[in-house]
Design a protein around this motif. Sequence first.
Motif, PDB file in Angstrom:
ATOM      1  N   UNK A   1       3.521  84.704 -78.320  1.00 25.68           N
ATOM      2  CA  UNK A   1       2.324  83.900 -78.886  1.00 25.68           C
ATOM      3  C   UNK A   1       1.736  82.697 -78.347  1.00 25.68           C
ATOM      4  N   UNK A   2       2.405  82.204 -77.298  1.00 27.20           N
ATOM      5  CA  UNK A   2       1.865  81.046 -76.762  1.00 27.20           C
ATOM      6  C   UNK A   2       0.844  81.122 -75.508  1.00 27.20           C
ATOM      7  N   UNK A   3       0.533  82.420 -75.483  1.00 31.95           N
ATOM      8  CA  UNK A   3      -0.687  82.697 -74.476  1.00 31.95           C
ATOM      9  C   UNK A   3      -1.310  83.913 -75.182  1.00 31.95           C
ATOM     10  N   UNK A   4      -2.845  83.506 -75.470  1.00 32.78           N
ATOM     11  CA  UNK A   4      -3.354  84.503 -76.212  1.00 32.78           C
ATOM     12  C   UNK A   4      -4.221  85.547 -75.240  1.00 32.78           C
TER      13      UNK A   4
ATOM     14  N   UNK B   1      -4.103  77.759 -67.090  1.00 22.61           N
ATOM     15  CA  UNK B   1      -3.493  77.867 -68.382  1.00 22.61           C
ATOM     16  C   UNK B   1      -2.248  78.880 -68.084  1.00 22.61           C
ATOM     17  N   UNK B   2      -2.254  79.481 -67.077  1.00 23.08           N
ATOM     18  CA  UNK B   2      -1.213  80.494 -66.952  1.00 23.08           C
ATOM     19  C   UNK B   2      -0.055  80.142 -65.901  1.00 23.08           C
TER      20      UNK B   2
ATOM     21  N   UNK C   1     -13.267  82.459 -74.975  1.00 19.68           N
ATOM     22  CA  UNK C   1     -13.079  82.738 -76.507  1.00 19.68           C
ATOM     23  C   UNK C   1     -11.501  83.558 -76.455  1.00 19.68           C
ATOM     24  N   UNK C   2     -10.610  83.440 -77.431  1.00 16.57           N
ATOM     25  CA  UNK C   2     -10.773  82.593 -78.616  1.00 16.57           C
ATOM     26  C   UNK C   2     -10.626  81.108 -78.647  1.00 16.57           C
ATOM     27  N   UNK C   3     -10.366  80.637 -77.238  1.00 16.56           N
ATOM     28  CA  UNK C   3     -10.473  79.335 -77.332  1.00 16.56           C
ATOM     29  C   UNK C   3     -10.655  79.037 -75.596  1.00 16.56           C
TER      30      UNK C   3
ATOM     31  N   UNK D   1     -13.721  88.615 -69.762  1.00 15.54           N
ATOM     32  CA  UNK D   1     -15.212  88.052 -69.860  1.00 15.54           C
ATOM     33  C   UNK D   1     -14.671  86.607 -69.753  1.00 15.54           C
ATOM     34  N   UNK D   2     -15.489  86.161 -68.624  1.00 13.90           N
ATOM     35  CA  UNK D   2     -15.125  84.888 -68.126  1.00 13.90           C
ATOM     36  C   UNK D   2     -16.381  84.357 -67.478  1.00 13.90           C
TER      37      UNK D   2
END
Length: 86
Positions: free
Chosen positions: A23-26, A43-44, A60-62, A31-32
Amino acid sequence: MDEKPEVSNVTLCQMIRTHLAAGSLFPVDGKVFAGKGTGQLCTVCGRPIFATEVEHEVTKPQTAYAHSTCHSIWVQESRALSESRQ
Protein backbone atom coordinates in the motif's frame (compact mmCIF):
# COMPACT_ATOMS: atom_id res chain seq x y z
CA MET A 1 28.72 13.31 -11.00
CA ASP A 2 27.55 10.66 -8.51
CA GLU A 3 24.39 9.20 -10.05
CA LYS A 4 22.61 6.04 -8.93
CA PRO A 5 23.08 3.13 -11.35
CA GLU A 6 20.20 2.06 -13.57
CA VAL A 7 17.67 -0.24 -11.93
CA SER A 8 16.94 -3.44 -13.88
CA ASN A 9 13.39 -4.16 -15.08
CA VAL A 10 13.28 -7.31 -12.95
CA THR A 11 14.21 -5.28 -9.88
CA LEU A 12 11.62 -2.63 -10.79
CA CYS A 13 8.90 -5.30 -11.14
CA GLN A 14 9.74 -6.78 -7.75
CA MET A 15 9.97 -3.38 -6.10
CA ILE A 16 6.64 -2.21 -7.56
CA ARG A 17 4.87 -5.46 -6.61
CA THR A 18 6.13 -5.15 -3.05
CA HIS A 19 5.10 -1.49 -2.74
CA LEU A 20 1.68 -2.10 -4.30
CA ALA A 21 1.02 -5.04 -1.96
CA ALA A 22 2.12 -2.99 1.07
CA GLY A 23 0.00 0.00 0.00
CA SER A 24 2.99 2.34 -0.14
CA LEU A 25 2.46 2.73 -3.91
CA PHE A 26 -1.00 3.20 -5.38
CA PRO A 27 -2.25 1.36 -8.49
CA VAL A 28 -2.36 3.35 -11.74
CA ASP A 29 -4.51 2.92 -14.84
CA GLY A 30 -2.12 4.28 -17.45
CA LYS A 31 -3.65 7.75 -17.84
CA VAL A 32 -0.87 10.34 -17.66
CA PHE A 33 0.44 13.60 -18.98
CA ALA A 34 3.83 13.06 -20.60
CA GLY A 35 6.51 15.54 -21.52
CA LYS A 36 10.12 16.51 -21.14
CA GLY A 37 11.61 15.71 -17.73
CA THR A 38 11.59 18.53 -15.19
CA GLY A 39 13.91 17.07 -12.58
CA GLN A 40 11.13 15.59 -10.44
CA LEU A 41 12.03 12.44 -8.54
CA CYS A 42 10.52 9.28 -9.95
CA THR A 43 7.93 7.88 -7.54
CA VAL A 44 8.95 4.35 -8.52
CA CYS A 45 12.77 4.31 -8.53
CA GLY A 46 13.59 7.54 -6.69
CA ARG A 47 15.93 8.85 -9.40
CA PRO A 48 15.50 12.31 -10.96
CA ILE A 49 13.79 12.56 -14.35
CA PHE A 50 16.16 14.63 -16.46
CA ALA A 51 15.21 16.95 -19.34
CA THR A 52 16.59 14.37 -21.79
CA GLU A 53 14.03 11.82 -20.55
CA VAL A 54 10.24 11.58 -20.83
CA GLU A 55 8.41 12.34 -17.59
CA HIS A 56 5.02 10.77 -16.95
CA GLU A 57 2.79 12.72 -14.56
CA VAL A 58 0.06 10.71 -12.88
CA THR A 59 -2.66 12.94 -11.42
CA LYS A 60 -5.08 10.47 -9.83
CA PRO A 61 -5.53 9.45 -7.09
CA GLN A 62 -2.60 11.77 -6.31
CA THR A 63 0.18 13.45 -8.25
CA ALA A 64 3.21 11.30 -8.96
CA TYR A 65 6.02 11.32 -11.51
CA ALA A 66 7.75 8.44 -13.25
CA HIS A 67 10.23 7.62 -16.00
CA SER A 68 8.69 5.97 -19.09
CA THR A 69 10.01 2.53 -18.20
CA CYS A 70 9.07 2.86 -14.53
CA HIS A 71 5.55 3.99 -15.46
CA SER A 72 5.09 1.20 -17.98
CA ILE A 73 6.02 -1.46 -15.43
CA TRP A 74 3.92 0.29 -12.76
CA VAL A 75 0.87 0.04 -15.05
CA GLN A 76 1.58 -3.64 -15.84
CA GLU A 77 1.95 -4.53 -12.16
CA SER A 78 -1.15 -2.50 -11.24
CA ARG A 79 -3.19 -4.44 -13.80
CA ALA A 80 -1.77 -7.76 -12.61
CA LEU A 81 -2.69 -6.86 -9.01
CA SER A 82 -6.21 -5.88 -10.07
CA GLU A 83 -6.69 -9.14 -11.98
CA SER A 84 -5.37 -11.23 -9.06
CA ARG A 85 -7.98 -9.65 -6.76
CA GLN A 86 -10.90 -10.59 -9.03
